[in-house]
Motif scaffolding. Structure first.
Motif, PDB file in Angstrom:
ATOM      1  N   PRO A   1      -2.620   4.046  -6.024  1.00  0.00           N
ATOM      2  CA  PRO A   1      -3.077   3.336  -4.841  1.00  0.00           C
ATOM      3  C   PRO A   1      -3.475   1.958  -5.116  1.00  0.00           C
TER       4      PRO A   1
ATOM      5  N   LEU B   1      -6.342   0.728   4.701  1.00  0.00           N
ATOM      6  CA  LEU B   1      -6.420  -0.215   3.214  1.00  0.00           C
ATOM      7  C   LEU B   1      -7.604   0.321   2.707  1.00  0.00           C
TER       8      LEU B   1
ATOM      9  N   ALA C   1       0.695  -1.188  -0.096  1.00  0.00           N
ATOM     10  CA  ALA C   1      -0.052  -0.097   0.150  1.00  0.00           C
ATOM     11  C   ALA C   1       0.957   1.065  -0.067  1.00  0.00           C
TER      12      ALA C   1
ATOM     13  N   GLU D   1       1.327   4.322  -2.992  1.00  0.00           N
ATOM     14  CA  GLU D   1       0.949   5.592  -2.447  1.00  0.00           C
ATOM     15  C   GLU D   1       2.275   6.478  -2.843  1.00  0.00           C
TER      16      GLU D   1
END
Length: 129
Positions: A91, A115, A82, A86
């Protein structure tokens, strides 16, 4: 001189944990099947990082609906991928379906608040933002 005896049983073939495909629009979808633990977390991280790095724009979908086990190493891998997404402006949308083996550890650790979780790949692909 004696011949070396070969074992009569074959070693089991272990399928890969992750497979990646792209939608017609170019969105990478990484599907995971089996257990995500200390032995396999690196494969997950590598597969998602490669999908993110190879994507032009948008987001990446990580489908965990066929995962049968998720432990602390797997949770750490989810946080890692994650963050990677980012940092690269893509994403990672995580599909958990109604898989309690995946949802429960995510909820217990509070990761459901950080998340982007979805029930289906289709829902993850259609979501805005």
């Amino acid at each position: 001189m004696t011949a070396v005896e070969k074992p009569t049983h074959a070693l089991p073939v272990v399928p890969p944990l992750c497979s990646t495909r792209r939608t017609p629009e170019g969105t990478p979808v990484v599907s995971v099947e089996g257990e995500i633990d200390a032995a396999s977390a690196t494969e997950l991280t590598t597969a998602v990082a490669a999908a993110v790095d190879g994507a032009a724009a948008g987001f990446c979908v990580l489908d965990l609906s066929a995962v049968t086990f998720l432990n602390a190493a797997g949770l750490a891998a989810l946080v890692s991928v994650a963050g990677h997404g980012e940092r690269h402006g893509l994403p990672v949308r995580v599909v958990v379906d109604s898989n309690r083996r995946v949802i429960r550890p995510i909820e217990v650790t509070g990761l459901d608040r950080s998340l982007a979780l979805f029930h289906t790949v289709e829902e993850a692909l259609r979501a805005h933002g």
